[in-house]
Design a protein around this motif. Sequence first.
Motif: not given
Length: 313
Positions: A59-70
Motif C-alpha cells: 500500500a505504501h509503495r502504491e501511494r509513493g510513501t515508501l522511502p528509499r531508506v526503507g
Amino acid sequence: MHPTYADVKAASDRISGHIRPVILTPTDTTDGIHLRLALEHLQYAGSFKARGAANFLLAHRERGTLPRVGVTIASGGNAGVACAWAARMVDSAATVFLPNSAPAVKLARLRTLGAQVLRGGDSYADAAIECERYAATTGALRSHAYDDPYIAAGAGTLLEEIVTQMPDLDTVVVAVGGGGLFTGVATAAAHHGIRVVAVEPENCRAFNAGLAAGHPVDVSIDSVAADSLGARRTSEMALSAAQSADTVSVLVTDAQIIAARQSLWDNRRLAVENAAGTALAALHSGIYTPEPGERIAVVICGANTDPTDLVTP
C-alpha cells in the motif's frame, strides 16, 4: 477507528498472489462439535503476520510513501520477520528492533532475511521507543507490529479465506497479543455474522484488561507465549472492533498453553509456537464451551519456534 470490511477486501485484492492461501484441516467432529484448524503457521515468514506486512508495504509503495531508506519496526519476533520478508519482496530494506528477550530462532530468521537487527531494551515497549527514535532520525517508514489499519486489514484476509472454504462457520478462535489479528478477523467476522473467541494467557492479557476497563491499559507480561503475545497494552482499534463483532474474551494458563501445543505435535505432528497453542488451549481446557453442532475454526498462527522442547511419545 478500526479498518472497515472494505479495507479487508481491498487488502485481499492487494496481497493476492503474494501470500499463501490458508490451508484448513479436514473437519474433526467430536462430541457434536465440528472443528477445523487454519494452518497459518505455513504462511510465508512463518506466521499470519506476513499478510499485514505485505499489505502495509504494498500500500505504501502504491501511494509513493515508501522511502528509499526503507522500513523499521519493533517486534517480539514474528512481526519483524514478516516485515523483513515483505521488505525484500518490494526490494526495500528493513531495520528491526527486538527486545533482549526475543528467541534466538527469530533473531536468526531475521538475519537470514537480510534485515538489520538492533536490540531495543528488555521489553517490546522499550524496543518500540528505540524504533521511534530511529525512524525520526533516519526518515525510515515506521511500521507497527499490530496498531496500524493496513496491518490489521491484512490480517483480516485470513478470515475471508476461511469463510470461502467453510461458509457455514459459526466461530473463529484466535490468540491475541496487541490485537492486530483480532482487529482484522473481528472486522471481517462482523460482516459475516461469525463469533470471535479471543484467547490470551492469564498473565499476558492486554486485550482482556482493555475490554474490562473500556480503554487500553498497561498490563504486566509473564507468559511462555510472551515472545508473540507480549504486548503491554492493546490498541484502540482492537477494542473498537470488539464492539462491532460478537466477541468472547477468555484467559488460559501457561500449563494449558503448553499442553495444547504439545497435543498439536502428538496428534498432528505440527511443531508450532506457544502462541499457536494458546488459541487451541481455550477448547482443550474447556474455558470456551461450544454449543452442540457449533462449527469452529481455530487459527494456528505461527511456527517461529525452537521445537526441541516438544516431547516425542
